[in-house]
Structures are given as structure tokens and as C-alpha cells.
Design an enzyme around this catalytic site. Structure first.
Site, short mmCIF file in Angstrom:
data_model
loop_
_atom_site.label_atom_id
_atom_site.label_comp_id
_atom_site.label_asym_id
_atom_site.label_seq_id
_atom_site.Cartn_x
_atom_site.Cartn_y
_atom_site.Cartn_z
N THR A 21 0.94 -1.05 -0.17
CA THR A 21 -0.10 0.02 -0.27
C THR A 21 0.80 1.37 0.07
OG1 THR A 21 -1.88 -1.17 1.20
CG2 THR A 21 -1.73 1.33 1.16
N LYS A 38 0.54 4.73 8.33
CA LYS A 38 1.34 5.17 7.09
C LYS A 38 0.32 5.32 6.03
CE LYS A 38 2.61 1.82 4.56
NZ LYS A 38 2.15 1.01 3.54
N LYS A 56 -7.15 1.36 -2.90
CA LYS A 56 -6.77 0.87 -1.63
C LYS A 56 -6.92 2.04 -0.52
CE LYS A 56 -5.24 -1.71 1.69
NZ LYS A 56 -3.93 -2.41 1.76
#
Length: 293
Positions: free
Chosen positions: A102, A245, A177
Site C-alpha cells: 500500500t 502510514k 486501496k
């Protein structure tokens, strides 16, 4: 190029919680695997099962027809792909490069464009499903890139996941995502609050789950992570530090798109508080600890 266990050598970089299971499923299907990770011990079981170890991405790149990466942070992706000892500089023409980390949509586009200059096919293909989905080859895989490259990669995706969808051009997998992580982030607040409320009301939380899990409140997080919360199991299927993150990338992407995301902003504040209290290496369900008083 046709990807089959008989015709292709597959590289795999990144053997963490997700990567180990994904790589193992490729080996179970019969693919000859070449592996690299920063800590060789994480790949020991795969090496003992027949995977070939490489000391660097460059060494791995020189012998593989397709390479899959799932590393930690966008800066790791940038180093693995764009560094002088990275994949793009050292892969053979027509190699298929698939980043399943990701990461940033903008970085995915840059990797795609740089790869094109070297006759490399690059896909961004982040996943959802956590450690359970990786272990059971039931991941949802969100793909950005050219359709021909997607079709070539599909046999690999089907070995690791149950829902593999091309979303559009380069960067589209990462944008999808981000949408996924935004939904999870706000939803996790609701799951934690629901379980905390049930406990405070004197209800049996497991019995509550039997009722609400199959109704309109049902979700993957409620079904799979709420039981872990109740049991006090905060082991990582997906690390808090990695989720933070992801949420930071999502916030930056939302700003670039001119979108306000108050639920996302509240969720990241909560997760940053959890990390500051020592929870960065726990699983995302550990957010429940903030509701326990």
C-alpha cells in the site's frame, strides 16, 4: 509472456506478516520462487522449502520473469524500484513488476512511467484481507496498470487472492486501496465503540456479536476483529504503524483531490494516540484498548 509454474521464475521481495503467506501460496502452486527481504531469517522457512535466496533486489531481478513486492513504506518502494540497485535498473526487458505494497498513487504512476522507458510492465496491486486473507489465498487485490499486463499477471493474483479487479490505469490500484482504508478506519471506530458500549451495558459481547454481525451493522472488521478485541488478542494481522502510514497517504491524497474526510482525520488521531502509548507494533484491532479506560 505466459505466466505458468512451468514457464516462469517468480521473484518475491518482502516477507513480513502478509508476504510470507503470499509467497508460500505461490510455492504451493508450483512456482519456482526467488526471494529477498532485509532480514533473511524471515525467509528461512521458504528457503528450506526450496525458494532461492538473493542478497539484493538487483540479483533477484536479473533472473526473474515476474517480480512481486510487498514492503513497508513508500520510501522502501521507491528504493526497491527506482534505486540504482533496484528492480527497474536491473530487470530484463518485458519483465512484469507488481508492487502489492500500500503506497502512494503518485509513486505508482512514476514507477509505471519509468518502467515503460525500460520496456517493463508495471502494476500497482495493493491488497486487503489481512493475515487471514493472505494465509487462505482470499485477498482482495486492487490493480492499476495496463490491461495486457493485468491479464498476464492474473494467474499469480488468483494464486494469492479471491477477488482480483483491474481498476484502471497506473495509480488506480492505490487510489482504490485508499478508499478501502478510509472505509476501514471509520468503521473500526464504530466496531470498537459498539463492543465498549455492549460491555458497559453489562451485555455478553460474544452474544451481542451473534445478533449484530449478521444484520445491517455487519462487516469484515466486526466479524474478524471484534472477537479478537473481546479476547484481548491484539497480535498483528496488520500493524498499527503500517495502518497509520496508509491513513497519512489517504489524507494527502484526499487533500490533493479537494475532498474533506473528517472520519479519516479522527481515526488517524486515535491511531496516533495508540502508537504514542506503545501500540505501534500491535494489530489494528488494538484501537479497542483506548476504550477500555
Amino acid at each position: 509472456m505466459k505466466i505458468t509454474p512451468e514457464s516462469a521464475s517468480i521473484g518475491f521481495i518482502g516477507l513480513g506478516v502478509m508476504g510470507r503467506s503470499m509467497a508460500a501460496n505461490l510455492m504451493k502452486t508450483g512456482y519456482q520462487l526467488h526471494v529477498h527481504t532485509r532480514t533473511r531469517d524471515k525467509g528461512q522457512a521458504l528457503i528450506e522449502a526450496g525458494a532461492q535466496w538473493h542478497d539484493s533486489p538487483a540479483s533477484l531481478a536479473r533472473v526473474c520473469d515476474a517480480i512481486i513486492t510487498i514492503v513497508g513504506m513508500p520510501e522502501d518502494v521507491e528504493s526497491v524500484y527506482l534505486g540504482k540497485d533496484g528492480l527497474i535498473a536491473n530487470s530484463r526487458p518485458r519483465t512484469l513488476l507488481i508492487d502489492m505494497t500500500t503506497s502512494s498513487p503518485a509513486l505508482a504512476k512514476r514507477i509505471f512511467e519509468t518502467g515503460q522507458e525500460k520496456e517493463l510492465a508495471c502494476l500497482d496491486a495493493p491488497v486487503s484481507g489481512g493475515d487471514i486473507g493472505a494465509r487462505n489465498a482470499k485477498l482482495s487485490i486492487m490493480v492499476g496498470g495496463e490491461e495486457d499486463a493485468f491479464n498476464t499477471a492474473l494467474p499469480l493474483f488468483e494464486t494469492m487472492g479471491a477477488n482480483c479487479v483491474r481498476q484502471g490505469p497506473a495509480g488506480s490500484g492505490q487510489h482504490t486501496k485508499m478508499a478501502n482504508q478510509i472505509a476501514i478506519a471509520s468503521g473500526m471506530l464504530g466496531v470498537c465503540e459498539a463492543m465498549a458500549y455492549a460491555k458497559q451495558a453489562g451485555l455478553d459481547q460474544e452474544t451481542v456479536l451473534k445478533s449484530i454481525g449478521s444484520g445491517a451493522a455487519g462487516s469484515w472488521s466486526l466479524s474478524n476483529l471484534a472477537p479478537r478485541m473481546i479476547a484481548g488478542d491484539f497480535a498483528p494481522g496488520f500493524y498499527v504503524k503500517h495502518f497509520i502510514k496508509d491513513l497519512r497517504i489517504a489524507i494527502e491524497s484526499a487533500k490533493d483531490l479537494g475532498l474533506e474526510a473528517p472520519g479519516l482525520e479522527l481515526a488517524i488521531r486515535m491511531y496516533e494516540k495508540l502508537a504514542a502509548e506503545g501500540g505501534e507494533n500491535l494489530g489494528t484491532q488494538a484501537l479497542y484498548r483506548l476504550y477500555q479506560g
